[in-house]
Write a protein that holds these residues in place. Structure first.
Motif, mmCIF file in Angstrom:
data_model
loop_
_atom_site.group_PDB
_atom_site.id
_atom_site.type_symbol
_atom_site.label_atom_id
_atom_site.label_comp_id
_atom_site.label_asym_id
_atom_site.label_seq_id
_atom_site.Cartn_x
_atom_site.Cartn_y
_atom_site.Cartn_z
ATOM 1 N N ALA A 223 -14.015 60.514 31.659
ATOM 2 C CA ALA A 223 -13.189 59.300 31.677
ATOM 3 C C ALA A 223 -12.994 58.761 30.272
ATOM 4 O O ALA A 223 -11.904 58.287 29.897
ATOM 5 C CB ALA A 223 -13.835 58.251 32.571
ATOM 6 N N GLU A 224 -14.052 58.852 29.472
ATOM 7 C CA GLU A 224 -13.961 58.400 28.077
ATOM 8 C C GLU A 224 -12.987 59.281 27.291
ATOM 9 O O GLU A 224 -12.199 58.790 26.477
ATOM 10 C CB GLU A 224 -15.354 58.443 27.449
ATOM 11 N N VAL A 225 -13.032 60.567 27.549
ATOM 12 C CA VAL A 225 -12.103 61.492 26.888
ATOM 13 C C VAL A 225 -10.663 61.176 27.277
ATOM 14 O O VAL A 225 -9.773 61.091 26.424
ATOM 15 C CB VAL A 225 -12.444 62.949 27.251
ATOM 16 N N GLU A 226 -10.435 61.007 28.569
ATOM 17 C CA GLU A 226 -9.078 60.765 29.053
ATOM 18 C C GLU A 226 -8.508 59.472 28.473
ATOM 19 O O GLU A 226 -7.316 59.398 28.161
ATOM 20 C CB GLU A 226 -9.068 60.716 30.577
ATOM 21 N N ALA A 227 -9.358 58.472 28.308
ATOM 22 C CA ALA A 227 -8.894 57.207 27.736
ATOM 23 C C ALA A 227 -8.565 57.334 26.252
ATOM 24 O O ALA A 227 -7.701 56.606 25.733
ATOM 25 C CB ALA A 227 -9.956 56.123 27.942
ATOM 26 N N ALA A 228 -9.235 58.260 25.563
ATOM 27 C CA ALA A 228 -9.064 58.375 24.118
ATOM 28 C C ALA A 228 -8.032 59.419 23.705
ATOM 29 O O ALA A 228 -7.531 59.386 22.574
ATOM 30 C CB ALA A 228 -10.407 58.717 23.467
ATOM 31 N N ASN A 229 -7.722 60.369 24.588
ATOM 32 C CA ASN A 229 -6.784 61.445 24.255
ATOM 33 C C ASN A 229 -5.948 61.732 25.491
ATOM 34 O O ASN A 229 -6.470 62.188 26.510
ATOM 35 C CB ASN A 229 -7.556 62.686 23.803
ATOM 36 N N ALA A 230 -4.651 61.482 25.400
ATOM 37 C CA ALA A 230 -3.778 61.567 26.574
ATOM 38 C C ALA A 230 -3.208 62.959 26.804
ATOM 39 O O ALA A 230 -2.566 63.184 27.841
ATOM 40 C CB ALA A 230 -2.627 60.565 26.429
ATOM 41 N N ASP A 231 -3.404 63.885 25.880
ATOM 42 C CA ASP A 231 -2.691 65.162 25.956
ATOM 43 C C ASP A 231 -3.565 66.400 26.049
ATOM 44 O O ASP A 231 -3.122 67.431 26.557
ATOM 45 C CB ASP A 231 -1.784 65.315 24.727
ATOM 46 N N ALA A 232 -4.769 66.356 25.535
ATOM 47 C CA ALA A 232 -5.579 67.568 25.421
ATOM 48 C C ALA A 232 -5.937 68.151 26.778
ATOM 49 O O ALA A 232 -6.151 67.424 27.752
ATOM 50 C CB ALA A 232 -6.863 67.269 24.642
ATOM 51 N N LEU A 233 -6.016 69.471 26.827
ATOM 52 C CA LEU A 233 -6.613 70.146 27.970
ATOM 53 C C LEU A 233 -8.097 69.822 27.960
ATOM 54 O O LEU A 233 -8.747 69.882 26.907
ATOM 55 C CB LEU A 233 -6.391 71.656 27.853
ATOM 56 N N ILE A 234 -8.658 69.463 29.104
ATOM 57 C CA ILE A 234 -10.057 69.065 29.188
ATOM 58 C C ILE A 234 -10.825 70.159 29.920
ATOM 59 O O ILE A 234 -10.522 70.477 31.076
ATOM 60 C CB ILE A 234 -10.218 67.725 29.927
ATOM 61 N N ALA A 235 -11.806 70.731 29.239
ATOM 62 C CA ALA A 235 -12.604 71.809 29.820
ATOM 63 C C ALA A 235 -14.049 71.345 29.975
ATOM 64 O O ALA A 235 -14.552 70.554 29.185
ATOM 65 C CB ALA A 235 -12.549 73.049 28.935
ATOM 66 N N SER A 236 -14.708 71.861 31.002
ATOM 67 C CA SER A 236 -16.117 71.566 31.239
ATOM 68 C C SER A 236 -16.908 72.856 31.231
ATOM 69 O O SER A 236 -16.459 73.882 31.768
ATOM 70 C CB SER A 236 -16.302 70.865 32.589
ATOM 71 N N ASN A 237 -18.093 72.812 30.632
ATOM 72 C CA ASN A 237 -18.966 73.977 30.596
ATOM 73 C C ASN A 237 -19.948 73.996 31.767
ATOM 74 O O ASN A 237 -20.932 74.700 31.731
ATOM 75 C CB ASN A 237 -19.756 73.994 29.271
ATOM 76 N N THR A 238 -19.664 73.265 32.825
ATOM 77 C CA THR A 238 -20.588 73.221 33.954
ATOM 78 C C THR A 238 -20.844 74.609 34.544
ATOM 79 O O THR A 238 -19.953 75.461 34.571
ATOM 80 C CB THR A 238 -20.058 72.296 35.053
ATOM 81 N N SER A 239 -22.064 74.791 35.033
ATOM 82 C CA SER A 239 -22.412 76.054 35.693
ATOM 83 C C SER A 239 -22.532 75.884 37.194
ATOM 84 O O SER A 239 -22.626 76.881 37.918
ATOM 85 C CB SER A 239 -23.747 76.590 35.146
ATOM 86 N N SER A 240 -22.546 74.639 37.686
ATOM 87 C CA SER A 240 -22.817 74.443 39.110
ATOM 88 C C SER A 240 -21.995 73.344 39.777
ATOM 89 O O SER A 240 -21.997 73.237 40.998
ATOM 90 C CB SER A 240 -24.307 74.127 39.310
#
Length: 295
Positions: free
Chosen positions: A88-105
């Motif tokens: 949510a913090e990322v989305e509020a600060a950058n409106a365009d970037a592709l957002i990736a997560s390194n989650t394993s589960s």
């Protein structure tokens, strides 16, 4: 979203610079990307950036790190509430970037549910050590467009990774599902007293492992003969463990704090250098494999 940008022109923000995050920072920097690093521990962010050379820089806040980034990769602890807050913090600060997560589960749909634009999310699941193990699984959420998956795949491959895109999300993705099946049976054999942990490990490292370093299960079945494997499956599958939760052999160790290399004791004793030694051995093994004829 800036789908279609050249992988070499991406500006990557890596949020979380622990063991996994630092390896990911080095991976992208070695691949020619500019990498912006953030960690709540400023010294950890600085160390990760320094380990990657001049292409990486440490930043003092999430907003500062993601400013100008075209792809943001979160490497936060494996807790849904922590990851959702960070995304949510990322989305509020950058409106365009592709957002990736390194989650394993954590399933992509659970992460995407916290975003105003869930189409921005894709999973990029690295394996530890992240700058040594070639595999990265790329997993879409329900709203992730194919071009976002392709963009991440192209970026990872430009950085020397073996990127494996999944058609849709599934618990554990590919590699952890395969590992879980093997680990379940390994613990079953030990719990029944058929073998010790050391003997099970030897069966893998001296038998299955060398073959699997060169050929996956479907190629191994083809090489062995599908008639043979039909008989093997008919004979062995009915006796395999079918536990639906972590067995006592694992759970009891975890609950008493015997967590493996991170605590010094798990199924065996470990010193502080065990992870580094394993990483060096793995690097040497992969280099030897890649030097084989036909590799």
């Amino acid at each position: 979203m800036t789908a279609g940008a050249s992988p070499r022109r991406e500006v990557i923000a890596v949020l979380g610079a622990g063991v996994m995050g630092a390896g990911i920072v080095r991976t992208f920097a070695r691949g020619g990307c500019a990498v912006r690093v953030y960690d709540p521990r400023a010294d950890v962010a600085a160390a990760a950036a320094a380990s990657a050379g001049e292409r990486a820089s440490a930043h003092g806040s999430v907003a500062e790190a993601v400013d100008g980034a075209t792809i943001v990769l979160e490497v936060a602890p494996e807790r849904l509430d922590v990851k959702l807050a960070l995304l949510a913090e990322v989305e509020a600060a950058n409106a365009d970037a592709l957002i990736a997560s390194n989650t394993s589960s954590i399933a992509p749909d659970a992460l995407a549910a916290g975003l105003a634009d869930p189409s921005r999310l894709v999973i990029a699941h690295f394996f530890n050590p992240a700058d040594t193990v070639p595999l990265v699984e790329v997993v879409p959420g329900p709203a992730t467009p194919p071009e976002a998956v392709e963009r991440m795949r192209a970026l990872l491959e430009s950085c020397g990774k073996a990127a494996v895109p999944l058609a849709e999300q599934v618990e554990g993705f590919i590699a952890n599902r395969l590992q879980a099946a093997l680990y379940r049976e390994a613990m079953h054999l030990v719990a029944r007293g058929i073998a010790t942990p050391e003997q099970v490990d030897a069966a893998v490292t001296a038998g299955l492992g060398p073959r699997w370093a060169l050929a996956g299960p479907f190629e191994v079945m083809d090489l062995g003969g599908l008639d043979v494997w039909t008989s093997v499956a008919d004979g062995i599958f009915p006796s395999l463990d079918d536990a639906s939760a972590a067995p006592p052999l694992l759970r009891e160790r975890a609950e008493r704090g015997d967590l493996g290399a991170k605590s010094g004791r798990g199924f065996a004793e470990h010193d502080a250098e065990a992870p580094a030694r394993f990483a060096r051995r793995l690097e040497a093994l992969l280099a030897a494999r890649d030097a084989l004829p036909g590799a």
